[in-house]
Design a protein around this motif. Sequence first.
Motif, PDB file in Angstrom:
ATOM      1  N   PHE A 122       0.888  -1.158   0.000  1.00 15.72           N
ATOM      2  CA  PHE A 122       0.000   0.000   0.000  1.00 15.72           C
ATOM      3  C   PHE A 122       0.930   1.212   0.000  1.00 15.72           C
ATOM      4  O   PHE A 122       1.625   1.463   0.983  1.00 15.72           O
ATOM      5  CB  PHE A 122      -0.881  -0.081   1.252  1.00 15.72           C
ATOM      6  CG  PHE A 122      -1.727   1.105   1.552  1.00 15.72           C
ATOM      7  CD1 PHE A 122      -2.270   1.913   0.561  1.00 15.72           C
ATOM      8  CD2 PHE A 122      -2.022   1.419   2.885  1.00 15.72           C
ATOM      9  CE1 PHE A 122      -3.070   3.006   0.872  1.00 15.72           C
ATOM     10  CE2 PHE A 122      -2.811   2.505   3.207  1.00 15.72           C
ATOM     11  CZ  PHE A 122      -3.340   3.305   2.202  1.00 15.72           C
ATOM     12  N   ILE A 123       0.950   1.953  -1.126  1.00 18.04           N
ATOM     13  CA  ILE A 123       1.990   2.962  -1.346  1.00 18.04           C
ATOM     14  C   ILE A 123       1.396   4.364  -1.439  1.00 18.04           C
ATOM     15  O   ILE A 123       0.467   4.615  -2.215  1.00 18.04           O
ATOM     16  CB  ILE A 123       2.776   2.647  -2.634  1.00 18.04           C
ATOM     17  CG1 ILE A 123       3.291   1.202  -2.614  1.00 18.04           C
ATOM     18  CG2 ILE A 123       3.948   3.610  -2.809  1.00 18.04           C
ATOM     19  CD1 ILE A 123       3.922   0.754  -3.910  1.00 18.04           C
ATOM     20  N   ASP A 124       1.954   5.265  -0.669  1.00 16.07           N
ATOM     21  CA  ASP A 124       1.522   6.661  -0.657  1.00 16.07           C
ATOM     22  C   ASP A 124       1.939   7.373  -1.943  1.00 16.07           C
ATOM     23  O   ASP A 124       2.901   6.973  -2.616  1.00 16.07           O
ATOM     24  CB  ASP A 124       2.144   7.368   0.553  1.00 16.07           C
ATOM     25  CG  ASP A 124       1.700   8.812   0.681  1.00 16.07           C
ATOM     26  OD1 ASP A 124       0.538   9.029   1.088  1.00 16.07           O
ATOM     27  OD2 ASP A 124       2.510   9.712   0.366  1.00 16.07           O
ATOM     28  N   GLU A 125       1.231   8.458  -2.273  1.00 13.53           N
ATOM     29  CA  GLU A 125       1.551   9.217  -3.482  1.00 13.53           C
ATOM     30  C   GLU A 125       2.960   9.812  -3.444  1.00 13.53           C
ATOM     31  O   GLU A 125       3.552  10.122  -4.482  1.00 13.53           O
ATOM     32  CB  GLU A 125       0.529  10.341  -3.690  1.00 13.53           C
ATOM     33  CG  GLU A 125       0.461  11.347  -2.553  1.00 13.53           C
ATOM     34  CD  GLU A 125      -0.646  12.364  -2.740  1.00 13.53           C
ATOM     35  OE1 GLU A 125      -1.034  12.602  -3.904  1.00 13.53           O
ATOM     36  OE2 GLU A 125      -1.129  12.912  -1.735  1.00 13.53           O
ATOM     37  N   LEU A 189     -10.462   8.135  -3.198  1.00 12.88           N
ATOM     38  CA  LEU A 189     -10.894   8.861  -2.006  1.00 12.88           C
ATOM     39  C   LEU A 189     -11.758  10.022  -2.485  1.00 12.88           C
ATOM     40  O   LEU A 189     -11.265  10.929  -3.167  1.00 12.88           O
ATOM     41  CB  LEU A 189      -9.686   9.375  -1.223  1.00 12.88           C
ATOM     42  CG  LEU A 189      -9.967   9.870   0.197  1.00 12.88           C
ATOM     43  CD1 LEU A 189     -10.546   8.753   1.047  1.00 12.88           C
ATOM     44  CD2 LEU A 189      -8.701  10.408   0.836  1.00 12.88           C
ATOM     45  N   PRO A 190     -13.061  10.012  -2.183  1.00 11.50           N
ATOM     46  CA  PRO A 190     -13.965  11.050  -2.691  1.00 11.50           C
ATOM     47  C   PRO A 190     -13.483  12.456  -2.346  1.00 11.50           C
ATOM     48  O   PRO A 190     -13.052  12.729  -1.227  1.00 11.50           O
ATOM     49  CB  PRO A 190     -15.291  10.738  -1.987  1.00 11.50           C
ATOM     50  CG  PRO A 190     -15.219   9.284  -1.664  1.00 11.50           C
ATOM     51  CD  PRO A 190     -13.772   9.020  -1.357  1.00 11.50           C
ATOM     52  N   GLY A 191     -13.532  13.334  -3.325  1.00 11.98           N
ATOM     53  CA  GLY A 191     -13.223  14.739  -3.105  1.00 11.98           C
ATOM     54  C   GLY A 191     -11.754  15.100  -3.195  1.00 11.98           C
ATOM     55  O   GLY A 191     -11.397  16.261  -2.966  1.00 11.98           O
ATOM     56  N   ARG A 192     -10.885  14.146  -3.535  1.00 12.82           N
ATOM     57  CA  ARG A 192      -9.478  14.499  -3.667  1.00 12.82           C
ATOM     58  C   ARG A 192      -8.806  13.599  -4.703  1.00 12.82           C
ATOM     59  O   ARG A 192      -9.366  12.591  -5.138  1.00 12.82           O
ATOM     60  CB  ARG A 192      -8.740  14.401  -2.337  1.00 12.82           C
ATOM     61  CG  ARG A 192      -8.727  13.026  -1.711  1.00 12.82           C
ATOM     62  CD  ARG A 192      -7.657  12.932  -0.615  1.00 12.82           C
ATOM     63  NE  ARG A 192      -6.313  12.957  -1.201  1.00 12.82           N
ATOM     64  CZ  ARG A 192      -5.203  12.899  -0.480  1.00 12.82           C
ATOM     65  NH1 ARG A 192      -5.271  12.854   0.836  1.00 12.82           N
ATOM     66  NH2 ARG A 192      -4.014  12.913  -1.067  1.00 12.82           N
ATOM     67  N   SER A 193      -7.617  13.992  -5.126  1.00 15.21           N
ATOM     68  CA  SER A 193      -6.876  13.201  -6.105  1.00 15.21           C
ATOM     69  C   SER A 193      -6.406  11.893  -5.464  1.00 15.21           C
ATOM     70  O   SER A 193      -6.475  11.727  -4.236  1.00 15.21           O
ATOM     71  CB  SER A 193      -5.666  13.995  -6.617  1.00 15.21           C
ATOM     72  OG  SER A 193      -4.806  14.331  -5.539  1.00 15.21           O
ATOM     73  N   THR A 194      -5.910  10.986  -6.277  1.00 18.42           N
ATOM     74  CA  THR A 194      -5.490   9.673  -5.788  1.00 18.42           C
ATOM     75  C   THR A 194      -4.414   9.811  -4.709  1.00 18.42           C
ATOM     76  O   THR A 194      -3.319  10.309  -4.979  1.00 18.42           O
ATOM     77  CB  THR A 194      -4.937   8.820  -6.946  1.00 18.42           C
ATOM     78  OG1 THR A 194      -5.955   8.657  -7.935  1.00 18.42           O
ATOM     79  CG2 THR A 194      -4.493   7.449  -6.452  1.00 18.42           C
ATOM     80  N   PRO A 195      -4.697   9.361  -3.477  1.00 14.59           N
ATOM     81  CA  PRO A 195      -3.714   9.510  -2.405  1.00 14.59           C
ATOM     82  C   PRO A 195      -2.686   8.383  -2.358  1.00 14.59           C
ATOM     83  O   PRO A 195      -1.601   8.534  -1.788  1.00 14.59           O
ATOM     84  CB  PRO A 195      -4.574   9.484  -1.147  1.00 14.59           C
ATOM     85  CG  PRO A 195      -5.708   8.574  -1.513  1.00 14.59           C
ATOM     86  CD  PRO A 195      -5.963   8.807  -2.977  1.00 14.59           C
ATOM     87  N   ALA A 196      -3.055   7.234  -2.943  1.00 16.68           N
ATOM     88  CA  ALA A 196      -2.177   6.066  -2.830  1.00 16.68           C
ATOM     89  C   ALA A 196      -2.577   5.021  -3.868  1.00 16.68           C
ATOM     90  O   ALA A 196      -3.615   5.144  -4.540  1.00 16.68           O
ATOM     91  CB  ALA A 196      -2.277   5.474  -1.421  1.00 16.68           C
ATOM     92  N   ILE A 197      -1.751   4.003  -3.970  1.00 17.72           N
ATOM     93  CA  ILE A 197      -2.057   2.859  -4.839  1.00 17.72           C
ATOM     94  C   ILE A 197      -1.832   1.574  -4.050  1.00 17.72           C
ATOM     95  O   ILE A 197      -1.133   1.568  -3.031  1.00 17.72           O
ATOM     96  CB  ILE A 197      -1.183   2.834  -6.116  1.00 17.72           C
ATOM     97  CG1 ILE A 197       0.305   2.703  -5.736  1.00 17.72           C
ATOM     98  CG2 ILE A 197      -1.432   4.065  -6.973  1.00 17.72           C
ATOM     99  CD1 ILE A 197       1.227   2.509  -6.936  1.00 17.72           C
TER     100      ILE A 197
END
Length: 213
Positions: A122-125, A189-197
Amino acid sequence: MRFSKGLRRSNGGVLAVLVVLVVLLPLLVSSAFVQHGHEEASQDRALEFEARQQAANVADYFARARSLTQILATNPSFAAFYESPGRRLDKIRGNSPEVRQSNEALAFLETLFPGSIGEACFIDEGGAENARAVKGKIEPLANLSLDETGAEFFPATFALRPGQVYQSRPYVSPDTFEWVIANSAPVALPGRSTPAIVHFEVTLESLRRAAAA
Protein backbone atom coordinates in the motif's frame (compact mmCIF):
# COMPACT_ATOMS: atom_id res chain seq x y z
CA MET A 1 12.37 -81.14 -71.03
CA ARG A 2 10.81 -81.57 -67.61
CA PHE A 3 13.57 -79.38 -66.26
CA SER A 4 12.72 -76.71 -68.82
CA LYS A 5 9.05 -76.85 -67.92
CA GLY A 6 9.89 -76.69 -64.22
CA LEU A 7 12.18 -73.77 -64.88
CA ARG A 8 9.44 -71.95 -66.79
CA ARG A 9 7.00 -72.62 -63.94
CA SER A 10 9.56 -71.38 -61.44
CA ASN A 11 10.25 -68.30 -63.52
CA GLY A 12 6.56 -67.72 -63.89
CA GLY A 13 6.10 -67.89 -60.11
CA VAL A 14 8.92 -65.46 -59.50
CA LEU A 15 7.56 -63.17 -62.17
CA ALA A 16 4.12 -63.30 -60.57
CA VAL A 17 5.59 -62.37 -57.20
CA LEU A 18 7.52 -59.53 -58.80
CA VAL A 19 4.39 -58.28 -60.53
CA VAL A 20 2.48 -58.39 -57.24
CA LEU A 21 5.30 -56.51 -55.52
CA VAL A 22 5.46 -53.92 -58.28
CA VAL A 23 1.71 -53.39 -58.07
CA LEU A 24 1.34 -53.52 -54.29
CA LEU A 25 4.51 -51.74 -53.21
CA PRO A 26 3.34 -48.26 -54.29
CA LEU A 27 -0.01 -48.96 -52.63
CA LEU A 28 1.69 -50.06 -49.43
CA VAL A 29 4.00 -47.04 -49.46
CA SER A 30 1.08 -44.74 -50.20
CA SER A 31 -0.94 -46.31 -47.38
CA ALA A 32 1.98 -45.85 -44.98
CA PHE A 33 2.28 -42.19 -45.95
CA VAL A 34 -1.47 -41.69 -45.55
CA GLN A 35 -1.40 -43.36 -42.12
CA HIS A 36 1.59 -41.24 -41.10
CA GLY A 37 -0.20 -38.14 -42.35
CA HIS A 38 -3.28 -39.02 -40.28
CA GLU A 39 -1.12 -39.53 -37.19
CA GLU A 40 0.66 -36.21 -37.74
CA ALA A 41 -2.66 -34.42 -38.29
CA SER A 42 -4.03 -35.99 -35.11
CA GLN A 43 -0.94 -34.90 -33.16
CA ASP A 44 -1.19 -31.39 -34.62
CA ARG A 45 -4.85 -31.15 -33.58
CA ALA A 46 -3.98 -32.33 -30.07
CA LEU A 47 -1.14 -29.80 -29.80
CA GLU A 48 -3.34 -27.03 -31.17
CA PHE A 49 -6.07 -27.85 -28.65
CA GLU A 50 -3.54 -27.90 -25.81
CA ALA A 51 -2.09 -24.54 -26.92
CA ARG A 52 -5.58 -23.00 -27.07
CA GLN A 53 -6.39 -24.41 -23.64
CA GLN A 54 -3.18 -23.06 -22.13
CA ALA A 55 -3.78 -19.64 -23.71
CA ALA A 56 -7.28 -19.62 -22.23
CA ASN A 57 -5.90 -20.57 -18.82
CA VAL A 58 -3.36 -17.74 -18.94
CA ALA A 59 -5.99 -15.23 -20.08
CA ASP A 60 -8.27 -16.35 -17.24
CA TYR A 61 -5.39 -16.02 -14.76
CA PHE A 62 -4.68 -12.45 -15.88
CA ALA A 63 -8.37 -11.58 -15.74
CA ARG A 64 -8.62 -12.99 -12.22
CA ALA A 65 -5.57 -10.97 -11.13
CA ARG A 66 -7.11 -7.79 -12.61
CA SER A 67 -10.40 -8.40 -10.83
CA LEU A 68 -8.63 -9.08 -7.55
CA THR A 69 -6.64 -5.84 -7.92
CA GLN A 70 -9.83 -3.86 -8.48
CA ILE A 71 -11.43 -5.43 -5.40
CA LEU A 72 -8.33 -4.84 -3.30
CA ALA A 73 -8.22 -1.14 -4.23
CA THR A 74 -11.76 -0.65 -2.95
CA ASN A 75 -11.00 -2.15 0.46
CA PRO A 76 -12.25 0.54 2.88
CA SER A 77 -9.19 0.27 5.15
CA PHE A 78 -7.00 2.04 2.55
CA ALA A 79 -9.28 5.05 2.21
CA ALA A 80 -9.86 5.08 5.99
CA PHE A 81 -6.12 5.43 6.52
CA TYR A 82 -6.28 8.88 4.89
CA GLU A 83 -9.62 9.85 6.35
CA SER A 84 -8.57 9.23 9.96
CA PRO A 85 -6.90 12.15 11.79
CA GLY A 86 -3.16 12.34 12.35
CA ARG A 87 0.04 12.36 10.34
CA ARG A 88 0.75 9.48 7.98
CA LEU A 89 3.98 8.39 9.66
CA ASP A 90 2.51 8.64 13.16
CA LYS A 91 -0.33 6.31 12.17
CA ILE A 92 2.15 3.81 10.77
CA ARG A 93 4.43 3.94 13.81
CA GLY A 94 1.46 3.67 16.15
CA ASN A 95 0.08 0.70 14.17
CA SER A 96 -3.35 2.30 13.97
CA PRO A 97 -6.44 0.16 13.27
CA GLU A 98 -6.38 1.35 9.64
CA VAL A 99 -2.75 0.21 9.28
CA ARG A 100 -3.51 -3.19 10.81
CA GLN A 101 -6.50 -3.67 8.52
CA SER A 102 -4.45 -2.60 5.49
CA ASN A 103 -1.74 -5.11 6.37
CA GLU A 104 -4.31 -7.86 6.83
CA ALA A 105 -5.86 -7.11 3.43
CA LEU A 106 -2.43 -7.36 1.77
CA ALA A 107 -1.49 -10.56 3.58
CA PHE A 108 -4.86 -12.15 2.70
CA LEU A 109 -3.93 -12.13 -1.00
CA GLU A 110 -1.75 -15.19 -0.38
CA THR A 111 -4.90 -17.06 0.66
CA LEU A 112 -6.58 -16.20 -2.63
CA PHE A 113 -3.49 -16.98 -4.76
CA PRO A 114 -1.62 -19.63 -2.72
CA GLY A 115 2.09 -19.76 -3.53
CA SER A 116 1.69 -17.06 -6.18
CA ILE A 117 2.09 -13.69 -4.46
CA GLY A 118 5.47 -12.05 -4.08
CA GLU A 119 5.17 -8.70 -2.37
CA ALA A 120 1.96 -6.77 -1.79
CA CYS A 121 2.00 -3.15 -0.67
CA PHE A 122 0.00 0.00 0.00
CA ILE A 123 1.99 2.96 -1.35
CA ASP A 124 1.52 6.66 -0.66
CA GLU A 125 1.55 9.22 -3.48
CA GLY A 126 4.89 10.47 -2.13
CA GLY A 127 6.44 7.07 -2.84
CA ALA A 128 6.70 5.64 0.69
CA GLU A 129 4.98 2.40 1.70
CA ASN A 130 2.21 2.56 4.30
CA ALA A 131 1.92 -1.21 4.66
CA ARG A 132 3.52 -4.27 3.13
CA ALA A 133 3.34 -8.06 3.11
CA VAL A 134 5.67 -10.56 1.41
CA LYS A 135 4.38 -14.05 0.59
CA GLY A 136 1.49 -13.53 3.00
CA LYS A 137 3.60 -12.29 5.93
CA ILE A 138 3.22 -8.74 7.24
CA GLU A 139 6.47 -6.79 7.16
CA PRO A 140 7.63 -4.66 10.13
CA LEU A 141 8.02 -0.89 9.92
CA ALA A 142 11.79 -1.20 9.41
CA ASN A 143 11.22 -3.09 6.13
CA LEU A 144 8.89 -0.55 4.54
CA SER A 145 10.32 1.15 1.47
CA LEU A 146 10.77 4.91 1.70
CA ASP A 147 10.66 5.56 -2.03
CA GLU A 148 8.93 3.54 -4.76
CA THR A 149 8.72 6.38 -7.27
CA GLY A 150 11.38 4.77 -9.45
CA ALA A 151 9.37 1.58 -9.93
CA GLU A 152 7.87 1.19 -13.40
CA PHE A 153 4.37 0.56 -12.02
CA PHE A 154 4.36 3.70 -9.83
CA PRO A 155 3.80 6.50 -12.41
CA ALA A 156 1.80 4.20 -14.66
CA THR A 157 -0.69 3.40 -11.89
CA PHE A 158 -1.06 6.97 -10.63
CA ALA A 159 -1.96 7.94 -14.20
CA LEU A 160 -5.02 5.66 -14.07
CA ARG A 161 -8.56 6.44 -12.98
CA PRO A 162 -10.19 4.58 -10.05
CA GLY A 163 -11.32 1.15 -11.20
CA GLN A 164 -8.53 0.76 -13.76
CA VAL A 165 -5.68 -1.72 -13.33
CA TYR A 166 -2.07 -1.68 -14.45
CA GLN A 167 -0.34 -4.97 -15.30
CA SER A 168 3.37 -4.75 -16.01
CA ARG A 169 5.76 -6.64 -18.21
CA PRO A 170 7.70 -9.42 -16.44
CA TYR A 171 10.60 -8.30 -14.24
CA VAL A 172 12.74 -9.67 -11.42
CA SER A 173 11.33 -8.66 -8.04
CA PRO A 174 13.90 -6.81 -5.91
CA ASP A 175 12.34 -8.40 -2.82
CA THR A 176 11.81 -12.05 -3.73
CA PHE A 177 14.26 -12.26 -6.69
CA GLU A 178 11.65 -14.12 -8.73
CA TRP A 179 10.28 -13.26 -12.14
CA VAL A 180 6.97 -11.53 -11.52
CA ILE A 181 4.24 -9.39 -13.06
CA ALA A 182 2.99 -6.32 -11.18
CA ASN A 183 -0.71 -5.69 -10.65
CA SER A 184 -1.64 -2.27 -9.26
CA ALA A 185 -4.55 0.12 -9.03
CA PRO A 186 -5.28 3.58 -7.56
CA VAL A 187 -7.06 3.96 -4.24
CA ALA A 188 -10.10 6.23 -4.59
CA LEU A 189 -10.89 8.86 -2.01
CA PRO A 190 -13.96 11.05 -2.69
CA GLY A 191 -13.22 14.74 -3.10
CA ARG A 192 -9.48 14.50 -3.67
CA SER A 193 -6.88 13.20 -6.10
CA THR A 194 -5.49 9.67 -5.79
CA PRO A 195 -3.71 9.51 -2.41
CA ALA A 196 -2.18 6.07 -2.83
CA ILE A 197 -2.06 2.86 -4.84
CA VAL A 198 -2.15 -0.83 -4.00
CA HIS A 199 0.29 -3.14 -5.70
CA PHE A 200 1.10 -6.84 -5.66
CA GLU A 201 3.30 -9.20 -7.64
CA VAL A 202 2.27 -12.50 -9.20
CA THR A 203 5.11 -14.91 -9.97
CA LEU A 204 5.67 -16.21 -13.49
CA GLU A 205 6.04 -19.68 -12.01
CA SER A 206 2.44 -19.50 -10.83
CA LEU A 207 1.44 -18.38 -14.30
CA ARG A 208 3.22 -21.41 -15.76
CA ARG A 209 1.36 -23.67 -13.35
CA ALA A 210 -1.93 -22.07 -14.33
CA ALA A 211 -1.19 -22.63 -18.02
CA ALA A 212 -0.44 -26.30 -17.43
CA ALA A 213 -3.38 -26.90 -15.09
